[in-house]
Design a protein around this motif. Structure first.
Motif, mmCIF file in Angstrom:
data_model
loop_
_atom_site.group_PDB
_atom_site.id
_atom_site.type_symbol
_atom_site.label_atom_id
_atom_site.label_comp_id
_atom_site.label_asym_id
_atom_site.label_seq_id
_atom_site.Cartn_x
_atom_site.Cartn_y
_atom_site.Cartn_z
ATOM 1 N N PHE A 184 37.603 83.677 21.946
ATOM 2 C CA PHE A 184 37.279 82.277 22.224
ATOM 3 C C PHE A 184 36.924 81.531 20.937
ATOM 4 N N TRP A 185 36.342 82.230 19.977
ATOM 5 C CA TRP A 185 35.956 81.574 18.717
ATOM 6 C C TRP A 185 37.178 81.133 17.918
ATOM 7 N N VAL A 186 38.261 81.930 17.937
ATOM 8 C CA VAL A 186 39.454 81.552 17.174
ATOM 9 C C VAL A 186 40.371 80.629 17.970
ATOM 10 N N SER A 187 40.139 80.478 19.275
ATOM 11 C CA SER A 187 41.024 79.666 20.105
ATOM 12 C C SER A 187 41.133 78.217 19.655
ATOM 13 N N PRO A 188 40.048 77.557 19.210
ATOM 14 C CA PRO A 188 40.221 76.181 18.715
ATOM 15 C C PRO A 188 41.213 76.075 17.566
ATOM 16 N N TYR A 189 41.255 77.083 16.698
ATOM 17 C CA TYR A 189 42.212 77.057 15.596
ATOM 18 C C TYR A 189 43.634 77.282 16.102
ATOM 19 N N LEU A 190 43.762 78.111 17.138
ATOM 20 C CA LEU A 190 45.080 78.312 17.730
ATOM 21 C C LEU A 190 45.589 77.038 18.393
ATOM 22 N N LEU A 191 44.650 76.211 18.891
ATOM 23 C CA LEU A 191 45.061 74.945 19.498
ATOM 24 C C LEU A 191 45.774 74.047 18.489
ATOM 25 N N LEU A 192 45.386 74.148 17.225
ATOM 26 C CA LEU A 192 46.026 73.316 16.212
ATOM 27 C C LEU A 192 47.470 73.730 15.952
ATOM 28 N N THR A 193 47.847 74.920 16.408
ATOM 29 C CA THR A 193 49.232 75.358 16.256
ATOM 30 C C THR A 193 49.997 75.303 17.574
ATOM 31 N N ASP A 194 49.294 75.188 18.680
ATOM 32 C CA ASP A 194 49.927 75.079 20.005
ATOM 33 C C ASP A 194 49.049 74.199 20.884
ATOM 34 N N GLY A 195 49.233 72.900 20.766
ATOM 35 C CA GLY A 195 48.385 71.985 21.508
ATOM 36 C C GLY A 195 48.792 71.834 22.956
ATOM 37 N N ASN A 196 48.031 70.995 23.662
ATOM 38 C CA ASN A 196 48.278 70.771 25.092
ATOM 39 C C ASN A 196 48.308 69.286 25.443
ATOM 40 N N SER A 197 48.528 68.453 24.445
ATOM 41 C CA SER A 197 48.490 67.020 24.694
ATOM 42 C C SER A 197 49.620 66.589 25.607
ATOM 43 N N GLY A 198 49.396 65.481 26.303
ATOM 44 C CA GLY A 198 50.456 64.900 27.114
ATOM 45 C C GLY A 198 51.525 64.242 26.270
ATOM 46 N N VAL A 199 51.285 64.094 24.972
ATOM 47 C CA VAL A 199 52.260 63.502 24.063
ATOM 48 C C VAL A 199 53.026 64.629 23.383
ATOM 49 N N GLN A 200 54.113 65.072 23.983
ATOM 50 C CA GLN A 200 54.995 66.094 23.409
ATOM 51 C C GLN A 200 54.291 67.416 23.129
ATOM 52 N N GLY A 201 53.188 67.681 23.831
ATOM 53 C CA GLY A 201 52.510 68.960 23.688
ATOM 54 C C GLY A 201 51.834 69.177 22.347
ATOM 55 N N ILE A 202 51.508 68.118 21.630
ATOM 56 C CA ILE A 202 50.848 68.269 20.334
ATOM 57 C C ILE A 202 49.341 68.436 20.539
ATOM 58 N N PHE A 203 48.630 68.799 19.469
ATOM 59 C CA PHE A 203 47.168 68.833 19.510
ATOM 60 C C PHE A 203 46.673 67.406 19.669
ATOM 61 N N GLY A 204 45.912 67.160 20.773
ATOM 62 C CA GLY A 204 45.552 65.785 21.072
ATOM 63 C C GLY A 204 44.080 65.583 21.362
ATOM 64 N N PHE A 205 43.779 64.418 21.922
ATOM 65 C CA PHE A 205 42.405 64.001 22.165
ATOM 66 C C PHE A 205 41.677 64.980 23.079
ATOM 67 N N ALA A 206 42.305 65.358 24.192
ATOM 68 C CA ALA A 206 41.653 66.272 25.135
ATOM 69 C C ALA A 206 41.413 67.636 24.494
#
Length: 932
Positions: A224-246
């Protein structure tokens, strides 16, 4: 028990031990043989340090992972084994039943065996390349660039994060397995039971399982500690799946809280078990599961729904900006030069300039050349051509575009594929030189104009043929096709007949009988029984031991495929396209494109790569050369600003050479990789949109156009090389270009060019074409061709006559403020086709013209466009000679021959003048209504 039964049991044990022992010996022997032969191969190639680095990193990683797993498993299983004494084995002796406890020695051996097997399994399944990745982490430099979110240097994401992620995944899997196996063991001994819906557990199992559960939760906290960094490489944004506000405002905090909850739960679980408290233990599990669901799933969705969607553009703008920046940076588009193409629908082309632009375009496609070469130049079934490379060579007429293909051995074509023919006979071991043809010309019969052909390869007498195409060493032991291992020795050719270049019934032999193989071939001498035995074991081929032609003078050569050879030496490089041949100093040298890539480059959108997998970072940082005769393989750095390559050079310091060490004759043939431009073009389909509002709306997405090839089914438009001028430039250069159309439409919207000449190598130019100009794209131009009544009638006649109509590559070329198009037309028979270039189609996007020669097609199109060349010549002070009616046809033919001759000589000015004179003559004939 009778003596016979005891003897049978003893023999059974002996046979089992014998089979197991032999299996172990064979397995070890095979491993030793592989290592020994690899040591010899890397030594022969000059890269021994690469082998030892890989062996220590990969083998050491597997051994360390397996040993650690076995140790941890042994300590756990030993605790479980304390309860195994409760298990009793019942034996029946007549009417007497005796219960015995398991022997302590058997339990100890069982625990050791189970631990060892688990360790072997983990070691064997250890991810390939993980050891090198760990070593890379210690050699990695600082990237010198931080992410705008989470404020980490990019090197952490690229180098450290994959290692941390791998360690945590392995730890979680191992702890879960140990927890499951231990629980199963306790259940088997009765220390853990469930009766009437209630679990009963003894003291020892409770504490042991609690410790394992606590370790699992602590490792989960790390994940869980490294997961935020993984988000920067695989986001979940509604805008083309990029790292976003949510992601930034909900998931990142949620993962951090979950890490704290999991770590706390791990300690509470262990404490509760030792204190015999059930509530903290159950509460920890519920907190992790429920917290994960609420905080990682529900909470971000609420943020997305109520805070982001009502104001999505405003909320997501900083994240879109970061994604645009890092994606372009990741795929080498940060330095792309972008401009508007100054198109004018009213402008008329400078036809002399158009002729010069068209003169440097390949009129032959890869498929038409391959088909022709295979039918005409292969000569024997065991020869084949794998690829055709479009390159440029200096000649007396300037830089000349040339197509080169290498004649390689195809083992499947050997009529009698016995062991000697596959591995020993010289005629079947080496390819025979190359063929070369002009890609901008054809013969009167519609065939390629050959510069180099035949067996052995001989230069033609064409005055425009480049001198560099001459071959003095035509053997091809190393090539682009997969090849079997070869045994080279002076006696291989004895009695075969026909020396090098011979053309007997069985084909040419290279090298000739009783001749040494070419000097410098990188092979391994079989000068000892141990070596021969090792290679026989490696290739599972006993013939190596018993063949009389294999002696101490023999040399074994394998890894003869250029890509396989390069991958063995540089496992950190990707090779996404086939090698291309260069004829240099009388021999063939293969050049390959080596790419570095990364999947964890932050804030960049992943794109699929040729050959499989996806990346968020890609660089063509290395050029690789492989000598087709000797197999000598060298790696040259072409990009000094690639941190990934810099890190790998620290792991393999002896592999890479500076580009200055590449011979100048080879450097002149470096070209921009087609596979790289393919990827960059796919990135630009969305990432040409440079502002957050445009990217958010996705209203300007581009698409790859389509074109016709062999038949009527469209294929994706393919980037192609050519020699011509970019807008605003004065000198033609070797370019790789492609075009774009708007998604769902077919008109042109973008033109992308990659430059390959040394002074501008790697520069990218993107020209925007205004959609409102409605400049036709490839399919629209081809539709114009099909709709033209004269052209469509001609196509129908050809097809009805049993011929296939093949469309060549549709070239899109800027000329002044206009866009012109060129497409060659081929005719091919239904069976055993040898395509012939019969027509040239040229278009200005409004009209089309098809003629037998390119000058005729340009003249016809200029006439349709209404150009009055009589007046143009008069303005230049040139007169149109007065001719009699009988003189007109011959004068027109003379002018056409003169134009074609100057075109072949590269005299662009002379070609334009002759073409203008021809048009003026035809205009005069048309005005006077004359004719023979």
């Amino acid at each position: 028990m009778s003596d016979l039964a005891q003897k049978t049991r003893s023999w059974g044990r002996f046979l089992i031990l014998l089979v197991v022992g032999l299996g172990g010996v064979l397995l070890i022997a095979r491993g030793v043989a592989n290592v020994f032969t690899e040591v010899l191969w890397y030594s022969s190639a000059g890269y021994s340090s690469v082998f030892w680095t890989q062996l220590l990193a990969e083998g050491g990683g597997r051994v360390a992972a397996g040993a650690l797993t076995a140790l941890v498993a042994f300590l756990n299983f030993r605790v479980v084994a304390r309860t195994l004494s409760a298990i009793q084995i019942k034996r029946q002796f007549g009417n007497l039943e005796i219960a015995e406890r398991l022997p302590a020695k058997a339990i100890s051996w069982g625990v050791a065996l189970a631990s060892a097997l688990l360790g072997l399994w983990v070691g064997a399944s250890f991810p390939r390349g993980a050891g090198l990745r760990a070593l890379l982490y210690f050699r990695a430099p600082s990237w010198g660039m931080e992410t705008p979110f989470l404020s980490r240097d990019v090197s952490f994401f690229v180098f450290a994060l994959p290692v941390l992620e791998g360690i945590l995944i392995l730890g979680l899997a191992l702890s879960f397995l140990l927890l499951s196996f231990s629980a199963a063991g306790y259940a088997a001994t009765g220390s853990l039971t469930i009766r009437a819906g209630r679990a009963r557990i003894a003291d020892l199992p409770r504490k042991h399982l609690a410790v394992l559960a606590g370790v699992f939760l602590l490792l989960l906290a790390g994940r869980f500690w490294v997961s935020p960094y993984l988000l920067l490489t695989d986001g979940n944004s509604g805008v083309q799946g990029i790292f976003g506000f949510a992601d930034a405002h909900a998931r990142v905090p949620a993962y951090r809280v979950l890490a704290l909850v999991s770590a706390t739960g791990g300690f509470l679980t262990t404490w509760a078990a030792f204190r015999k408290r059930i509530a903290p233990l159950v509460g920890s599990g519920i907190a992790v599961v429920l917290g994960g669901f609420l905080m990682v799933q529900v909470y971000p969705e609420l943020i997305q729904r109520w805070r982001v969607e009502p104001n999505e553009l405003a909320r997501e703008t900083p994240y879109i900006e970061a994604n645009l920046e890092f994606t372009r940076l990741g795929f080498g588009l940060a330095e792309l030069v972008r401009g508007e193409f100054d198109f004018s629908a009213e402008a008329r082309p400078d036809w002399g300039d158009a002729a010069r632009q068209f003169a440097g375009l390949p009129i032959w496609t890869k498929q038409t050349l391959l088909t022709t070469f295979q039918e005409v130049e292969a000569r024997f079934r065991y020869y084949d051509f794998e690829e055709v490379a479009v390159d440029r060579y200096p000649s007396s007429e300037g830089i000349t575009p040339v197509a080169v293909a290498v004649r390689e051995i195809d083992p499947a074509g050997i009529e009698d594929p016995n062991w000697q023919n596959l591995h020993l006979r010289p005629r079947y071991l080496a390819g025979m030189g190359a063929v070369a043809s002009a890609v901008t010309e054809r013969t009167a019969q519609g065939r390629p104009l050959m510069f180099l052909s035949g067996i052995p390869p001989v230069e033609t007498e064409d005055p425009g043929a480049p001198e560099a195409l001459a071959l003095t060493e035509s053997s091809v032991y190393f090539g682009s096709r997969p090849q079997l291992y070869a045994i080279l020795s002076p006696s291989n050719g004895s009695g075969q007949g026909g020396g090098e270049g011979g053309t007997g019934e069985q084909g040419p032999v290279s090298p000739g009988p009783d001749q040494e193989p070419p000097e410098g071939v990188q092979g391994i001498r079989l000068n000892g029984l141990l070596r021969t035995l090792a290679f026989a074991w490696r290739f599972r081929d006993a013939n190596l031991l018993f063949a009389s032609e294999v002696s101490s003078e023999s040399m074994i050569v394998y890894r003869r495929n250029a890509v396989e050879r390069a991958m063995a030496i540089a496992p950190f490089l990707r090779f996404m396209e086939a090698p291309y041949p260069v004829l240099w100093q009388g021999r063939i040298v293969w050049i390959m494109e080596g790419f570095t890539s990364a999947r964890r480059f932050p804030l960049s959108t992943a794109h699929e790569m040729a050959g499989g997998g996806s990346s968020t970072y890609l660089r063509n940082s290395v050029k690789v050369t492989v000598d087709a005769v000797t197999g000598e393989t060298r790696f040259y750095r072409i990009d000094d600003d690639d941190p990934v390559l810099e890190a790998w050079s620290g792991v393999f310091p002896e592999v890479l050479r500076p580009l200055d060490e590449m011979p100048a004759g080879l450097r002149a043939h470096i070209r921009y990789p087609r596979s790289l431009l393919d990827v960059q073009a796919r990135v630009l389909l969305q990432y040409h949109q440079e502002t957050p509002p445009r990217f958010h709306g996705q209203q300007d997405v581009w698409a790859v156009p389509q074109e016709l090839a062999q038949g009527t089914r469209p294929v994706p438009y393919r980037p192609e090389y050519g020699l011509y001028r970019l807008p605003g430039e004065e000198v033609p250069e070797f370019l790789l270009t492609t075009v774009f159309v708007p998604a769902g439409r077919q008109n042109l919207t973008g033109y992308l060019a990659a430059r390959s000449d040394p002074e501008h190598y790697g520069e990218l130019l993107l020209l925007d074409i205004a959609v409102e100009e409605q400049v036709p794209g490839p399919r629209q131009v081809e539709a114009l061709v099909e709709q033209d009544p004269i052209i469509s009638q001609q196509f129908s006649l050809w097809r009805q006559g049993g011929s296939q109509v093949w469309s060549g590559h549709l070239h899109v070329v800027p000329v002044g403020r206009t866009i012109l198009y060129l497409e060659p037309i081929f005719l091919a028979a239904e069976a055993d086709a040898i395509p012939e270039l019969r027509r040239f189609v040229v278009s200005d996007g409004r009209t089309v013209a098809m003629e037998e020669t390119l000058p005729q097609a340009i003249s016809a199109l200029a006439g349709v466009a209404g150009e009055d060349f009589t007046e143009a010549l008069a303005r230049e002070g040139l007169d149109v000679p007065a001719l009699s009616v009988a003189q007109w046809p011959q004068e027109a033919l003379d002018l056409l021959d003169q134009a074609e001759g100057r075109l072949r000589e590269g005299d662009w000015a002379g070609f334009g003048e002759a073409l203008d004179e021809l048009r003026a003559l035809l205009r005069g004939i048309s005005r006077e209504g004359g004719g023979p």
